[in-house]
Design a protein around this motif. Structure first.
Motif, PDB file in Angstrom:
ATOM      1  N   VAL A 246      -6.911  -1.556  -7.732  1.00 31.61           N
ATOM      2  CA  VAL A 246      -6.103  -0.432  -7.299  1.00 31.61           C
ATOM      3  C   VAL A 246      -6.916   0.419  -6.173  1.00 31.61           C
ATOM      4  CG1 VAL A 246      -5.232   1.775  -9.066  1.00 31.61           C
ATOM      5  CG2 VAL A 246      -5.845  -0.610 -10.115  1.00 31.61           C
ATOM      6  N   PHE A 247      -8.392   0.071  -6.411  1.00 31.94           N
ATOM      7  CA  PHE A 247      -8.641   1.338  -5.362  1.00 31.94           C
ATOM      8  C   PHE A 247      -8.343   1.164  -3.445  1.00 31.94           C
ATOM      9  CE2 PHE A 247     -13.082   2.838  -2.495  1.00 31.94           C
ATOM     10  CZ  PHE A 247     -12.023   3.823  -2.675  1.00 31.94           C
ATOM     11  N   ALA A 248      -8.535  -0.865  -3.779  1.00 32.83           N
ATOM     12  CA  ALA A 248      -8.129  -1.702  -2.323  1.00 32.83           C
ATOM     13  C   ALA A 248      -6.826  -0.951  -1.615  1.00 32.83           C
ATOM     14  CB  ALA A 248      -8.908  -2.773  -2.729  1.00 32.83           C
ATOM     15  N   LYS A 249      -5.886  -1.259  -2.794  1.00 28.95           N
ATOM     16  CA  LYS A 249      -4.531  -1.090  -2.284  1.00 28.95           C
ATOM     17  C   LYS A 249      -4.037   0.265  -2.024  1.00 28.95           C
ATOM     18  CE  LYS A 249      -3.559  -5.756  -3.961  1.00 28.95           C
ATOM     19  NZ  LYS A 249      -2.642  -6.351  -5.190  1.00 28.95           N
ATOM     20  N   ARG A 250      -4.356   0.912  -3.120  1.00 21.53           N
ATOM     21  CA  ARG A 250      -4.181   2.502  -2.569  1.00 21.53           C
ATOM     22  C   ARG A 250      -4.525   3.028  -1.251  1.00 21.53           C
ATOM     23  NH1 ARG A 250      -6.398   5.432  -7.662  1.00 21.53           N
ATOM     24  NH2 ARG A 250      -3.583   4.843  -8.807  1.00 21.53           N
ATOM     25  N   ASP A 251      -3.363   4.183  -0.697  1.00 24.11           N
ATOM     26  CA  ASP A 251      -3.609   5.166   0.618  1.00 24.11           C
ATOM     27  C   ASP A 251      -3.824   5.816  -0.190  1.00 24.11           C
ATOM     28  OD1 ASP A 251      -2.065   2.946   1.882  1.00 24.11           O
ATOM     29  OD2 ASP A 251      -0.283   3.879   1.579  1.00 24.11           O
ATOM     30  N   MET A 252      -5.649   6.852   1.164  1.00 22.61           N
ATOM     31  CA  MET A 252      -6.245   7.603   0.813  1.00 22.61           C
ATOM     32  C   MET A 252      -5.132   9.019   1.277  1.00 22.61           C
ATOM     33  SD  MET A 252     -10.070   6.660   0.653  1.00 22.61           S
ATOM     34  CE  MET A 252     -10.724   7.323  -0.358  1.00 22.61           C
ATOM     35  N   LYS A 253      -5.290   9.963   0.138  1.00 21.31           N
ATOM     36  CA  LYS A 253      -5.217  11.150   0.927  1.00 21.31           C
ATOM     37  C   LYS A 253      -6.103  12.168   1.543  1.00 21.31           C
ATOM     38  CE  LYS A 253      -0.369  11.664  -0.787  1.00 21.31           C
ATOM     39  NZ  LYS A 253       0.488  11.965  -1.130  1.00 21.31           N
TER      40      LYS A 253
ATOM     41  N   LYS B  14       5.490   2.488   5.557  1.00 23.66           N
ATOM     42  CA  LYS B  14       6.914   2.695   5.409  1.00 23.66           C
ATOM     43  C   LYS B  14       6.128   3.008   3.899  1.00 23.66           C
ATOM     44  CE  LYS B  14      10.123  -0.064   7.651  1.00 23.66           C
ATOM     45  NZ  LYS B  14      11.068  -1.682   7.365  1.00 23.66           N
ATOM     46  N   TYR B  15       6.971   4.439   3.204  1.00 25.10           N
ATOM     47  CA  TYR B  15       6.567   4.570   1.200  1.00 25.10           C
ATOM     48  C   TYR B  15       7.644   4.291   0.736  1.00 25.10           C
ATOM     49  CZ  TYR B  15       2.278   6.659   3.740  1.00 25.10           C
ATOM     50  OH  TYR B  15       1.205   7.811   3.595  1.00 25.10           O
ATOM     51  N   GLY B  16       7.918   2.519   0.712  1.00 24.98           N
ATOM     52  CA  GLY B  16       9.245   2.813   0.063  1.00 24.98           C
ATOM     53  C   GLY B  16      10.299   2.603   0.951  1.00 24.98           C
ATOM     54  N   GLU B  17      10.853   3.354   0.717  1.00 21.64           N
ATOM     55  CA  GLU B  17      12.261   3.019   1.578  1.00 21.64           C
ATOM     56  C   GLU B  17      12.445   4.010   3.242  1.00 21.64           C
ATOM     57  OE1 GLU B  17      15.707   1.300   0.908  1.00 21.64           O
ATOM     58  OE2 GLU B  17      14.310   0.355  -0.072  1.00 21.64           O
TER      59      GLU B  17
END
Lengths: 253, 307
Positions: A246-253, B14-17
């Motif tokens: 999950v962590f590897a694929k998630r964009d970080m803010k 892209k974030y979805g659409e």
């Protein structure tokens, strides 16, 4: 990897809650053991020597198997989700460390924190047992010492598995309050529900870390040691794979 | 020899659409102070996050210090110091402890560098004061100090002057200019304070709805924002003849057939009118015009909005 690990250890060493948690869990362990000393009929008929009593807080009411995961839940929530809320989780990533290193470092530090907490409790148990229950029916035999060692190692393994599971949950959920609530629910309710629904002889008892912790403190066989080891490995692998995935694929803010 | 610190090729997120970055092609050369301009939600922070590896790209490629391979880009990120949105700090730590955590993460051995950087950003005297008790400006300065700790070749600063008082803004400006001039550190700054940005940036990129709509150098901006006299006349041919032969200037442009933009003789508007009138050219309107970065940006955004 080593650099991230060093930074995480620095954070653990400077986390005051870590020391409070160690003292509190060790204190609860001491209280439960001290309480036993008021019932000489009970312990004199059940235990041969002080070493056998040392794991009493793990078996009676499954007390320590509830307290230790609770303590880990709080500690790991502070260790991991704080980094998300302060935005400091992104620092090692922007400095070129891989996400696996970041995740695995947190798992290692949580695991080591779990070992420290558990060892503190066992040491307190050991010293309290020597002080209060020394000179029971017999001195500890080699078999007692070996069993104590194996129990300690298995409890360490189960605590580390708990720590890694909680770390993975914290990486997946990230939000401090929700993570804390989930950690508490997992630590308390899952263990309580399984113990009230299933018999201790049921295989489900082994399958959950909290109940396995209580089980280890009682009589055990070689077969059981194997099963517990397998349970530890499965929890570790699943938690690491799922948490990192999950962590590897998630964009970080 | 290539001097690109950063290049993006059709970088898309892209974030979805929703498209946050749309085929962004951006180049930052070594030694540039690159000002990234755009409205809130234009895609500035997404672009910065993609460059720093916090956000994965949907399409396109990044070249960092002339390296394109993912593994190598990862390694090259050690050469970047960044503040993204707000400085990431531990509120219960002191400034020194925050620096220490960063130093351990970097794996740099020099302890004295922490003191040196704290002195540089004016936080050497904070002692045991916890970061939670710092003012916004102090936090911003500590963030900059953390970004500088790695001795970066490329600084990425997202709104670095947020919350700073005018004196603080000037200090940060001086510091950035000094870093750029003395150590040739390349800097990418996104800022809303365009007046401030125009004092340090050497190149600009304008981002709008995820699209990099314009890139220009400081010199090009000066040209675009140049002060001029706008004259509307009844006889444009005669007027240009008078400008060249009587007023001795060729620094003008003819717009829309009847409008002159004169970039010279800005303080002689009265004389221009007089000479034109003497030569039989009727001046219908005359006004002094010119943009700064802010009005140029607003005009550009206005134009894009209506495009």
């Amino acid at each position: 990897m080593l650099n991230v690990l060093r930074a995480d250890f620095y954070k653990l060493r400077h986390l005051k809650s870590f020391y409070v948690i160690i003292v509190l869990t060790a204190f609860f362990d001491f209280v439960i053991l001290s309480d036993l000393s008021f019932y000489p009929d009970s312990y004199q008929s059940t235990y041969d020597n002080f070493l056998q009593i040392a794991f009493y807080p793990f078996s009676v009411w499954q007390f320590m198997p509830l307290v230790i995961p609770l303590a880990l839940g709080i500690l790991i929530c502070l260790l991991v989700t704080n980094d998300f809320s302060y935005g400091t989780m992104k620092d090692p990533v922007t400095l070129g460390h891989s996400r696996f290193n970041v995740f695995f470092s947190k798992c290692l530090v949580s695991g080591i924190a779990a070992i420290v907490i558990l060892l503190a409790c066992i040491l307190v148990s050991l010293f309290t047992s020597i002080l209060m229950f020394y000179g029971l029916n017999s001195d500890p035999s080699f078999r007692d010492i070996a069993q104590f060692g194996i129990r300690t190692l298995l409890e360490i393994g189960l605590s580390v598995a708990f720590a890694v599971l909680f770390t993975a949950i914290a990486f997946i959920i990230r939000h401090t309050a929700i993570v804390m609530a989930i950690h508490f629910s997992v630590a308390l309710f899952v263990t309580m529900i399984i113990s009230s629904v299933f018999l201790p002889s049921s295989p489900i008892f082994y399958a959950w870390l909290g109940n396995a912790m209580a089980k280890v403190s009682g009589a055990f066989s070689i077969e059981m040691v194997g099963i517990i080891l397998a349970v530890i490995v499965i929890y570790l692998l699943v938690s690491i794979l799922f948490g990192y995935g999950v962590f590897a694929k998630r964009d970080m803010k | 020899m290539q001097n690109h610190v950063l290049r993006t090729f059709d970088l898309t997120k892209k974030y979805g659409e929703q498209t946050a970055l749309d085929h962004v092609n951006m180049t930052i050369e070594k030694g540039d102070i690159y000002g990234l301009i755009g409205r809130n939600g234009a895609g500035k922070t997404t672009l910065i996050r993609t460059i720093t590896g916090l956000v994965s790209k949907s399409e396109g490629a990044i070249e960092l210090f002339s390296h394109k391979e993912a593994k190598e880009i990862h390694r090259q990120r050690r050469r970047i110091g960044s503040i993204i949105e707000a400085p990431s700090l531990y509120p219960s730590y002191t400034a020194y402890q925050n620096m220490k955590v960063r130093q351990l993460t970097l794996g740099t051995p020099e302890e004295e560098r922490i003191d040196k950087i704290l002195k540089t950003v004016g936080l050497a005297a904070t002692g045991k004061k916890k970061v939670r008790n710092f003012s916004l400006g102090m936090k911003q300065r500590l963030g900059l100090g953390l970004a500088l700790l790695s001795n970066p070749d490329f600084l990425i600063l997202d709104e670095p002057t947020n919350g700073l008082d005018p004196e603080g803004i000037r200090e940060i400006r001086r510091l950035l200019l000094d870093l750029n001039e003395s150590y040739n550190i390349t800097i990418l700054i996104s800022s809303h304070i365009l007046g401030e940005l125009s004092k340090i940036a050497t190149r600009y990129g304008v981002i709008h709805d995820g699209v990099l709509v314009d890139e220009f150098t400081n010199r090009e901006l000066e040209m675009r924002c140049r002060q001029y006299l706008r004259l509307q006349v009844n006889d444009i041919e005669r007027a240009t003849f008078v400008l060249e032969n009587k007023l001795q200037t060729t620094d003008y442009q003819v717009k829309d057939g009847e409008v002159l933009h004169i970039y010279d003789l800005l303080d002689q508007s009265g004389n221009i009118c007089l000479v034109l009138a003497q030569e039989g050219v009727k001046v219908l309107t005359i006004e002094s015009k010119g943009d700064d970065l802010e009005s140029y940006f607003l005009n550009l955004m206005g134009g894009l909005q209506h495009a």
